[in-house]
Design a protein around this motif. Structure first.
Motif, mmCIF file in Angstrom:
data_model
loop_
_atom_site.group_PDB
_atom_site.id
_atom_site.type_symbol
_atom_site.label_atom_id
_atom_site.label_comp_id
_atom_site.label_asym_id
_atom_site.label_seq_id
_atom_site.Cartn_x
_atom_site.Cartn_y
_atom_site.Cartn_z
ATOM 1 N N LYS A 13 0.855 -1.184 0.000
ATOM 2 C CA LYS A 13 0.000 0.000 0.000
ATOM 3 C C LYS A 13 0.891 1.234 0.000
ATOM 4 O O LYS A 13 1.630 1.489 0.960
ATOM 5 N N VAL A 14 0.842 1.969 -1.092
ATOM 6 C CA VAL A 14 1.704 3.137 -1.277
ATOM 7 C C VAL A 14 0.826 4.326 -1.636
ATOM 8 O O VAL A 14 0.068 4.279 -2.612
ATOM 9 N N ILE A 15 0.908 5.393 -0.858
ATOM 10 C CA ILE A 15 0.084 6.570 -1.135
ATOM 11 C C ILE A 15 0.958 7.764 -1.496
ATOM 12 O O ILE A 15 2.100 7.884 -1.060
ATOM 13 N N VAL A 16 0.391 8.605 -2.321
ATOM 14 C CA VAL A 16 1.109 9.762 -2.859
ATOM 15 C C VAL A 16 0.440 11.049 -2.410
ATOM 16 O O VAL A 16 -0.786 11.158 -2.397
ATOM 17 N N ASP A 17 1.254 12.021 -2.047
ATOM 18 C CA ASP A 17 0.808 13.393 -1.812
ATOM 19 C C ASP A 17 1.567 14.261 -2.808
ATOM 20 O O ASP A 17 2.763 14.487 -2.668
ATOM 21 N N GLY A 54 -6.064 6.386 -0.385
ATOM 22 C CA GLY A 54 -5.578 7.328 0.615
ATOM 23 C C GLY A 54 -4.658 8.378 0.028
ATOM 24 O O GLY A 54 -4.284 9.342 0.722
ATOM 25 N N SER A 55 -4.285 8.225 -1.244
ATOM 26 C CA SER A 55 -3.465 9.256 -1.897
ATOM 27 C C SER A 55 -4.233 10.575 -1.912
ATOM 28 O O SER A 55 -5.468 10.598 -2.007
ATOM 29 N N GLN A 56 -3.517 11.673 -1.830
ATOM 30 C CA GLN A 56 -4.177 12.965 -1.664
ATOM 31 C C GLN A 56 -3.507 14.070 -2.466
ATOM 32 O O GLN A 56 -2.316 14.005 -2.762
#
Length: 507
Positions: A198-202, A225-227
């Motif tokens: 699970k990798v999220i980006v901002d 959950g990326s934002q």
């Protein structure tokens, strides 16, 4: 004419062009349509001379980040290039590293490229970065371009050049996907090697949002959950800057909330990045350099790692402990990168040049400072470590973090600020000779760096002139609870005697 010369040359910011593109309460527009046209004309003349190719045969790519003024500036540039007979590849929303890749990609091999960006600066700024297949323009190149721009002397061409629309970020994304697949070489799932991560980006509403849907998801990663991945030139959520506390806090909170394995934060044009591990710990500045060094030294034992001047003593010990060499050079990402290139030319192995701001350039990738490429390297290692039941934090367990880190910026009130600042630095060299337990560091290439003994601050400090502003910068690090206070107290009498130095923050 003198006034025009001064105004045009004021737009040079080291190796870039930067100015005010949208009028604000504090600033008037100086990156005007007329100035942009002149600068583009100068770039074409520079490119003709460099490539020995007539402008009617030049292929030039143009792209932009998410800034509000980007579309208008891109249109002005494209039309100007076309009027000069050049073929234009309009790349639309893109990243700085991707724009460089248009010059080496086998399908295009553009003679030059132009990226419209002002990195993390406020929304009313914009600017230009220029590239050939040899890399970004140097300071001397920008001076040449501006000098030719002032002449405004262009030959008439018989026909306008074509403007071809393209979505190059798609092709750039495929390069990254191929890199990650090959790097992980999963026998179980070659096409989707990030499945289970699970990798999220901002992206801070900059140009980096592409990494979520065009790179991570095709590789199987869960990006829920990326934002702030949608472009918004006002940067309404936080400044897109991996060095900024608000940006790091934002991605840390998102990682913890979504129980992610990793968080990624990009700057506006994606030449810089930082990450957050699964515990919410920020990995930027010295820690990011340590992580990148660990990965590169495993691949290239004994290599030299070039950094800027404000890196910590603990980082040097960490790199040396892994069998590497640490070459601490000057501030400025171009200074760091160019020194890495120079070392290789002189026969010294250097595979990584990285600044604490997050500009990281690898020899394997044209010594291009590319945040997405660095993150791709980290993702490869993360996936391999996960198979062993480990996380990325295990690579930097031996890094010693200073107990205290302080930074002061002292505005210089003198018009000739460089001479005044340089004199203060020279005077400090004499001053420290009278302080017990303080010694000027050897092999220092910028300002003065002083090592402070265990009973005399237990750390170090560096005083240097800012690269672009009339400011003296002071960085202090200490491994003792009261160490920074000891250093500050001993330096205060030295600084307060200078009437034309605003050292109020130090009192």
């Amino acid at each position: 004419m003198t006034d025009m010369v001064e105004k045009l040359f004021e737009l040079q910011n080291g190796t870039d062009i930067r100015g005010i593109a949208i009028e604000s309460k504090k600033k008037d527009i100086n990156l005007t349509v007329e100035n942009i046209k002149r600068i583009i004309g100068g770039f074409v003349i520079w490119l003709e001379a460099r490539k020995s190719v007539g402008r009617e045969k030049l292929k030039i790519a143009v792209g932009m980040d998410s800034r509000l003024s980007g579309p208008k500036i891109k249109e002005v540039i494209s039309r100007k290039l076309s009027s000069l007979g050049c073929t234009v590849y309009d790349c639309g929303l893109c990243t700085t590293p991707a724009m460089f890749m248009t010059t080496v990609h086998p399908n295009y091999k553009c003679h030059g490229s132009i990226m419209i960006t002002a990195s993390h600066l406020p929304y009313y700024y914009n600017g230009l970065k220029f590239f050939t297949e040899d890399g970004g323009c140097e300071k001397e190149d920008i001076k040449y371009i501006l000098t030719e721009a002032l002449k405004d002397n262009y030959k008439v061409v018989l026909s306008r050049g074509k403007i071809l629309k393209m979505n190059f970020i798609n092709e750039y994304s495929q390069l990254l996907i191929g890199k990650i697949r090959k790097g992980i070489s999963s026998k179980v799932n070659y096409d989707r090697p990030l499945a289970g991560l699970k990798v999220i980006v901002d992206a801070g509403n900059g140009a980096g949002g592409f990494f979520t849907g065009k790179v991570l998801e095709p590789l199987g990663a869960d990006t829920h959950g990326s934002q702030f991945i949608n472009p918004d030139g006002k940067f309404p959520n936080h400044i897109p800057n991996p060095e900024a506390e608000e940006a790091m806090k934002s991605i840390k909170n998102a990682v913890i909330k979504n129980k992610a394995d990793m968080g990624i934060v990009f700057d506006a044009d994606v030449d810089r990045a930082a990450i957050v591990d699964d515990s919410g710990k920020g990995i930027n500045r010295n820690i990011l350099i340590a992580l990148a060094s660990s990965i590169v030294l495993e691949e290239h034992p004994g290599t030299t790692v070039v950094t800027d001047s404000v890196t910590s003593k603990g980082l040097s010990e960490f790199i040396q402990g892994l069998g590497g060499k640490h070459y601490r050079f000057k501030r400025g990402y171009r200074n760091v990168i160019n020194q890495g290139i120079k070392l290789n030319q002189e026969g010294h192995q250097c595979f990584l040049a990285i600044e604490t701001s997050g500009h990281a350039a690898l020899k394997e990738n044209y010594f291009l400072d590319d945040g997405a490429y660095l993150v791709s390297k980290i993702l490869i290692k993360t996936a391999k470590l996960k198979e062993q039941g480990k996380n990325i934090e295990s690579l930097i367990e031996g890094l010693k973090i200073p107990l205290q880190s302080l930074e002061f910026r002292f505005p210089i009130l003198k018009e000739d600020f460089k001479e005044y600042g340089s004199r203060i630095i020279e005077n400090l060299k004499e001053y420290i000779k009278k302080v017990d337990g303080w010694e000027e560091a050897v092999n220092n290439y910028e300002g003065i760096r002083v090592e402070c003994g265990k009973e005399n601050g237990d750390g170090w400090f560096l005083l240097r002139l800012s690269l672009h502003e009339p400011v003296l910068c002071l960085n202090i690090e200490s491994d003792a609870a009261a160490g920074s206070r000891i250093i500050v107290d001993r330096l205060r009498p030295f600084f307060i005697k200078y009437e034309d130095l605003n050292s109020n923050s130090f009192k």
